[in-house]
Scaffold this active site. Structure first.
Site, PDB file in Angstrom:
ATOM      1  N   HIS A  82       0.787  -1.242  -0.058  1.00 42.95           N
ATOM      2  CA  HIS A  82      -0.204   0.061  -0.147  1.00 42.95           C
ATOM      3  C   HIS A  82       0.772   1.152   0.063  1.00 42.95           C
ATOM      4  O   HIS A  82       0.554   2.544  -0.370  1.00 42.95           O
ATOM      5  CB  HIS A  82      -0.870  -0.023   1.184  1.00 42.95           C
ATOM      6  CG  HIS A  82      -2.285   0.602   1.001  1.00 42.95           C
ATOM      7  ND1 HIS A  82      -2.328   1.540   0.096  1.00 42.95           N
ATOM      8  CD2 HIS A  82      -3.529   0.385   1.739  1.00 42.95           C
ATOM      9  CE1 HIS A  82      -3.782   1.975  -0.140  1.00 42.95           C
ATOM     10  NE2 HIS A  82      -4.389   1.369   0.948  1.00 42.95           N
TER      11      HIS A  82
ATOM     12  N   ASP B  85      -2.165   2.515  -4.453  1.00 40.65           N
ATOM     13  CA  ASP B  85      -3.452   2.882  -3.845  1.00 40.65           C
ATOM     14  C   ASP B  85      -4.358   1.778  -4.374  1.00 40.65           C
ATOM     15  O   ASP B  85      -4.330   1.074  -5.242  1.00 40.65           O
ATOM     16  CB  ASP B  85      -3.824   4.109  -4.477  1.00 40.65           C
ATOM     17  CG  ASP B  85      -3.143   5.135  -4.275  1.00 40.65           C
ATOM     18  OD1 ASP B  85      -2.310   4.984  -2.940  1.00 40.65           O
ATOM     19  OD2 ASP B  85      -2.683   6.307  -4.972  1.00 40.65           O
TER      20      ASP B  85
END
Length: 410
Positions: A381, A385
């Site tokens: 992450h 995204d």
């Protein structure tokens, strides 16, 4: 006198360990005969004879650590084995018993006490004992005269009074009735896998998103064309090749999923090297398909089958596994319904395929039984995204459910 050295290791491999010698000092060998195996953090490398001759001296013993291009033995080309040298032995046949020497002490004959603990054990049994940590003398033998065979070592039945210890004195296995415990050291490869997986879970912001794919269109296509495909290309048509091609197309559309992190830099790769996780007897390995955007489905299928065979034989080389920008793991071949695959650093994403099961699905207001597969995309992450990850997985799903989109570049 010639020198036999360890192979030259790549920069990513610091050293290796001698796991087995297939010859003894004074034994005659032929050119390219296997002499020794060296286990590194990634693969097992073979050392072969440079010419016909005799191994005169073994410098590095089993379990010794060796460096790149380090001397491990001495070799005399063109020489013949002496009469005292041990002859080559069939690895599945027991060695001939060693006759104890007779020595004299004050004129009286005395039997020497140099009888080996490995008497009557074949090289195959000794190798299995080294790998399992179980001493053959504590195993019930099924061979002639109670000899322990390689088959006995593959599924050992310990003697009721056996208590096995390692070289350090720690118990390796204990038998209490039918309840046994076995303690064996981790191999170098297994340690590396463990360390990398632990680092991936601790040093990345890993998140997993899921989706499901209707496999019926792909299964129908395979059923219709598999015979023609095999006849034309000489290899069977599987599901993995289309997933590789679909993943390649999705990576083109979402380059962040094909990128990697190098410190504080993001490296966007302009090529598509997809690793395919393969289970082997030594552990999980990830050989890499190079430039998958330039490969046909037949090329992908043939290469995957080649990798699978080499993995089972322990023949994968470092050049087969270095690099990679994205990984696909197929736990479905073992029956896994759903999982959260762990990243393969420095890659930032990995795709998990799973088992195909018939399930009731709502289609245009009607319930239909369809072959469905769960897909899982684990991603870092920090780099990717959630929007990109989900869109990547949806794109992959659409391409698999309608393979003609790949052909039409849609």
């Amino acid at each position: 006198m010639a020198e036999i050295k360890a192979p030259v290791f790549p920069e990513s491999v610091a050293d290796g360990t001698i796991v087995e010698w297939h010859v003894t000092e004074g034994q005659q060998v032929n050119r390219d005969d296997l002499l020794a195996e060296i286990e590194t953090d990634k693969v097992v490398l073979e050392v072969v004879a440079p010419d016909n001759g005799v191994v005169t001296r073994i410098v590095k013993q089993v379990d010794d650590t060796v460096l790149s291009d380090e001397l491990i033995a001495e070799f005399e080309a063109g020489a013949s084995a002496s009469a005292e040298a041990a002859p080559a032995v069939d690895p599945d046949q027991p060695a001939a018993p060693v006759q104890p020497k007779q020595e004299t002490d004050g004129g009286e004959p005395v039997q020497a006490s140099a009888e080996s603990d490995h008497k009557d054990q074949s090289p195959a049994v000794r190798k299995a004992a080294k790998e399992s940590g179980v001493d053959p003398k504590n195993v019930e033998g099924s061979g002639r005269g109670g000899r322990v065979t390689k088959t006995d070592m593959s599924n050992p039945t310990l003697k009721a009074d056996s208590s096995i210890t390692s070289d350090s004195g720690r118990p390796v296995a204990e038998a209490v009735g039918e309840r046994t415990e076995k303690r064996v050291p981790m191999t170098r490869l297994r340690k590396t896998i463990a360390n990398r997986l632990l680092a991936a879970s601790q040093e990345t912001a890993m998140l997993t998103t899921f989706n499901e794919v209707n496999m019926k269109p792909l299964m129908d296509m395979r059923t219709k064309y598999k015979d023609q495909f095999e006849k034309r290309h000489g290899t069977r048509l599987g599901f993995m090749s289309l997933f590789v091609k679909a993943a390649t197309e999705a990576l083109k559309r979402y380059p962040a999923v094909n990128a990697s992190l190098d410190g504080d830099d993001i490296v966007y790769h302009g090529y598509y090297d997809i690793g395919v996780a393969v289970s082997s007897n030594r552990g999980l390995v990830v050989p890499v398909l190079r430039d998958t955007d330039r490969m046909s489905m037949a090329d992908v299928e043939a290469k995957i089958r080649e990798f699978g065979g080499k993995a089972q034989e322990g023949k994968l080389g470092l050049e087969d596994m270095v690099g990679g920008t994205f990984t696909i793991s197929n736990g479905g071949v073992f029956g896994s319904l759903m999982s959260t695959p762990i990243l393969n650093p420095p890659q930032t994403a990995i795709l998990g395929m799973h088992a195909i099961n018939d399930r009731p699905m709502a289609v245009n207001g009607e319930v239909k039984i369809l072959p469905m597969m769960y897909l899982a995309l684990s991603y870092d992450h920090r780099m990717i995204d959630g929007k990109e990850a989900v869109q990547f997985l949806v794109t992959l799903k659409e391409l698999v459910e309608d393979p003609t989109m790949l052909l039409l570049d849609l």
